[in-house]
Design a protein around this motif. Structure first.
Motif, short mmCIF file in Angstrom:
data_model
loop_
_atom_site.label_atom_id
_atom_site.label_comp_id
_atom_site.label_asym_id
_atom_site.label_seq_id
_atom_site.Cartn_x
_atom_site.Cartn_y
_atom_site.Cartn_z
N CYS A 76 0.82 -1.48 -0.13
CA CYS A 76 -0.10 0.00 -0.16
C CYS A 76 0.70 1.25 0.41
N ALA A 135 -7.77 4.48 -10.61
CA ALA A 135 -7.22 3.99 -9.02
C ALA A 135 -7.02 2.37 -9.74
N GLY A 136 -5.57 2.02 -9.08
CA GLY A 136 -4.85 0.71 -9.71
C GLY A 136 -5.61 -0.23 -10.79
N ALA A 137 -6.91 -0.86 -9.80
CA ALA A 137 -7.59 -1.33 -10.61
C ALA A 137 -7.77 -1.17 -12.21
N GLU A 140 -5.03 -0.97 -14.49
CA GLU A 140 -5.14 -2.40 -15.08
C GLU A 140 -6.14 -2.95 -16.26
N HIS A 169 -0.83 -9.88 -8.07
CA HIS A 169 -1.71 -8.88 -7.29
C HIS A 169 -3.63 -9.31 -7.07
N THR A 171 -6.16 -7.77 -7.58
CA THR A 171 -6.27 -7.14 -8.72
C THR A 171 -6.80 -7.45 -10.37
N ASN A 245 3.79 -1.19 -7.47
CA ASN A 245 4.90 -1.05 -6.05
C ASN A 245 5.93 -0.55 -7.12
N HIS A 268 -1.64 7.48 -6.01
CA HIS A 268 -1.62 7.06 -4.74
C HIS A 268 -0.53 6.55 -3.93
N LYS A 269 0.19 5.68 -4.24
CA LYS A 269 1.07 4.95 -3.56
C LYS A 269 2.45 5.72 -3.83
C1 LIG Z 1 0.13 -4.37 -6.51
C2 LIG Z 1 -1.26 -3.58 -6.51
N1 LIG Z 1 -1.92 -4.05 -7.64
C3 LIG Z 1 -2.92 -3.33 -7.99
C4 LIG Z 1 -3.48 -3.06 -6.88
C5 LIG Z 1 -4.83 -1.98 -6.47
O1 LIG Z 1 -4.73 -0.49 -6.45
P1 LIG Z 1 -5.91 0.28 -6.32
O2 LIG Z 1 -6.65 -0.42 -5.01
O3 LIG Z 1 -5.95 1.67 -6.59
O4 LIG Z 1 -7.69 0.00 -7.65
C6 LIG Z 1 -2.82 -2.65 -5.36
C7 LIG Z 1 -3.33 -1.80 -4.40
O5 LIG Z 1 -3.12 -1.42 -3.29
C8 LIG Z 1 -1.68 -3.48 -5.29
O6 LIG Z 1 -1.25 -3.46 -4.62
#
Ligand SMILES: Cc1ncc(COP(=O)(O)O)c(C=O)c1O
Length: 480
Positions: A76, A135-137, A140, A169, A171, A245, A268-269
Motif C-alpha cells: 500500500c 485507481a490502480g485496478a 489494469e 495482486h 486485482t 509498487n 496514490h502510492k
Molecule cells: C500490486 C497492486 N496492484 C494493484 C492494486 C490496486 O490498486 P487500487 O487499490 O488503486 O485499485 C494495488 C493496491 O494496493 C496493488 O498493491
C-alpha cells in the motif's frame, strides 16, 4: 482525555442547548416550501459549541494515519505525503478550475497533465501515457482493454488468454475477467519466481497477455524477466506489468527496457498522494509507442504551444468524467518535480534498504518466504508463532495496541500466515528499530505469555471485534 472513554455526543445532549446562536432575521419569515419533506422525529444531539468541538477533535484523533503512526501496510506504500504538495494543489487557479471549462481556459492544468504524461513515460520507459484511470485496478482494466483492442485490430480476436502468476495482486485476475479475458494461473517456484516450465507449457497462440506484478507480491524482483518477456512475444502476446509498487524501481530500471508493453502505476502510492480509507486515486496506464493510439480519452497533446485534449485514433474510450482525478495528478506532479531524477532514485534505494533491514533483523524470529534480498517490502510468515496459537491476525492486533499500524496480513495468498511489511523510505532508523523491537517482543510473548497477545487490543477505542459479524452486519449509526 482517553479516547477510549470519549462520551457519545448523544449522551451529552441537554434539551435546548445550542452550539450556535443566530441573530434575529431582519426580513419577513416565509414558510419552508414543502412540509412533507420535513421530519420532526430525528433525535439530534443538543450540545454547546465547546462540547461539539471537543467531541469532533477527539474523534479525529482516534484513527491511525501516516501523520500519526508508523504504517507498514505492505503493497500500500503508506509513505509520507509532503505538505508542500497540498499547498500547491490548493493554488486558486487549480483548485477552482471547473470541470466544464474549455481547453483554452485550462492551459495551466493541461500543461501539468502533459508534463506528467512525459515524466511517467520517462520513469517507466513506456512513452504512451494516459492519466485517465482513477485507481490502480482501473489502470489494469484500461491496460488489458488496450491489449484486447490491439489484438482485435491485428485480426487476432482469438487471443483471449491472460496468463497470471499466482503471486500476482488479487486485482489482476479480476481485471482480466472484466476485460473479457480468461485468466490462466502460472505457478511460482519455491523461491518466489515465475515457474518458467509452467509458463512454457501454458503459453500459445491464444495468449493475449502475461500480466505480472513487478516486484511480485512477495516483494521480489523477477530475475528471469527478459527471458519471460521474450517467451510471450515469441507467441504474439503482450506483457503487462502491474507497477503499483513502482516505489521499488524508480531510477533503477524501466519497464520499457525489460520488454514490457503495458503497465500502470498508482499515483496514490509511489507518488505520495494521500490514500487510505477511500478517497480519490489515480492509476495512469503506460504503453509502448505502437500501442499509443489505443489509449483512453482524454489524452493531452501540445500543438504550437497550446495544450489540447483529444481522443487517440483507436482509443478504448472514456473511463470517467472530465479530466479524471486532477487534484491527485497535481500532487504527484509536484512530488516528482520537487525530487528530480536523483531524488526519485534515492527514494527507491532507501525503501529497499529499509525493507531489507527489517527482513534481516526479523528473520531469526519469524519465517522468511524467500532467502533472497527483498525489494521495497518483506513478506514474513507467522507459522512458528502459530504453533503457540498466535496467528498473523493476533500479531496485527497487538501491534495496533503498541502504536503501530498492522502490516498487510494473509496476503499474498500463497504464504501461510503472511505478514507483508512495507516500511517505505519515509521512516527514520529509530522508528524502524522501535517497530523491530516490538515485533521481537511479540514473538517472545507468543512463547511466554500468548494471552497478552490474544487479548489485544486493549488500548484502542474498539477492542477485538467479531470481524465476520462486523462485516456482515455493520452498525454505522448511533442507536438509542
Ligand atoms: C500490486 C497492486 N496492484 C494493484 C492494486 C490496486 O490498486 P487500487 O487499490 O488503486 O485499485 C494495488 C493496491 O494496493 C496493488 O498493491
Amino acid at each position: 482525555m482517553n479516547n477510549k472513554n470519549l462520551p457519545l455526543l448523544m449522551n451529552q445532549s441537554k434539551k435546548g442547548r445550542k452550539a450556535i446562536s443566530l441573530p434575529e432575521i431582519g426580513v419577513e419569515k416565509s414558510s419552508l416550501p414543502n412540509s412533507k419533506f420535513l421530519r420532526d422525529n430525528i433525535d439530534l444531539p443538543e450540545v454547546g459549541q465547546l462540547d461539539l468541538i471537543r467531541y469532533f477533535t477527539n474523534l479525529s484523533s482516534m484513527n491511525f494515519s501516516i501523520d500519526t503512526n508508523f504504517y507498514p501496510l505492505g503493497s500500500c506504500t503508506m509513505k509520507y505525503n509532503p505538505k508542500i504538495n497540498e499547498q500547491l494543489s490548493s493554488i486558486q487557479g487549480f483548485a477552482n478550475a471547473h470541470p466544464n471549462q474549455k481547453d483554452e481556459n485550462l492551459q495551466g492544468c493541461l500543461e501539468v497533465m502533459y508534463d506528467l504524461q512525459n515524466e511517467l513515460g520517462e520513469i517507466t520507459g513506456l512513452p504512451g501515457v494516459s492519466l485517465a484511470p482513477l485507481a490502480g485496478a482501473q489502470g489494469e482494466y484500461a491496460g488489458l482493454l488496450i491489449a484486447r483492442e490491439f489484438h482485435k485490430y491485428n485480426g487476432n480476436d482469438h487471443k483471449k488468454i491472460a496468463l497470471i502468476p499466482d503471486s500476482a495482486h488479487g486485482t489482476n485476475p479480476a481485471s482480466a475477467s472484466m476485460a473479457g479475458l480468461d485468466a490462466v494461473t502460472i505457478k511460482t517456484t519455491s523461491e518466489g519466481d515465475i515457474d518458467i516450465d509452467d509458463l512454457k507449457s501454458k503459453v500459445n497462440q491464444d495468449t493475449a497477455v502475461l500480466m505480472l506484478t513487478l516486484p511480485s507480491t512477495l516483494g521480489l524482483f523477477e530475475p528471469n524477466i527478459i527471458e519471460i518477456t521474450e517467451i510471450i512475444h515469441d507467441n504474439g502476446g503482450l506483457v503487462y506489468a502491474d507497477g503499483a509498487n513502482l516505489n521499488a524501481l524508480l531510477g533503477i530500471t524501466k519497464f520499457g527496457e525489460l520488454g514490457i508493453d503495458i503497465c500502470h502505476s498508482n499515483l496514490h502510492k509511489t507518488f505520495s498522494t494521500p490514500h487510505g480509507g477511500g478517497g480519490p486515486g489515480a492509476g495512469p496506464v503506460m504503453v509502448t509507442k505502437n500501442l499509443e493510439s489505443f489509449l483512453p480519452y482524454p489524452h493531452v497533446k501540445k500543438e504550437k504551444n497550446n495544450y489540447e485534449t483529444y481522443t487517440p485514433k483507436n482509443s478504448i474510450g472514456r473511463l470517467n468524467g472530465f479530466l479524471g482525478s486532477f487534484g491527485i495528478v497535481l500532487r504527484a506532479y509536484a512530488y516528482i518535480r520537487s525530487l528530480g531524477s536523483q531524488g526519485l532514485k534515492e527514494i527507491s534505494e532507501n525503501a529497499i534498504i529499509n525493507a531489507n533491514y527489517i527482513q534481516e533483523k526479523l528473520k531469526s524470529h519469524y519465517t522468511l518466504t524467500s532467502s533472497r534480498n527483498c525489494m521495497h517490502e518483506t513478506v514474513l510468515s507467522a507459522i512458528k508463532q502459530k504453533e503457540n496459537g498466535i496467528k498473523a491476525l493476533d500479531i496485527a492486533k497487538k501491534l495496533l495496541d503498541e502504536g503501530f499500524h498492522a502490516p498487510t496480513m494473509y496476503f499474498p495468498l500463497i504464504v501461510e500466515e503472511a505478514l507483508m511489511i512495507e516500511p517505505t523510505e519515509s521512516e527514520s532508523k529509530e522508528t524502524i528499530d522501535q517497530f523491530i523491537e516490538c515485533m521481537i517482543k511479540i514473538s517472545e510473548l507468543s512463547e511466554n505469555n500468548p494471552n497478552e497477545i490474544l487479548n489485544a487490543p486493549i488500548n484502542l477505542p474498539v477492542e477485538r471485534l467479531d470481524e465476520a459479524l462486523a462485516a456482515r452486519n455493520p452498525v454505522l449509526t448511533w442507536k438509542k
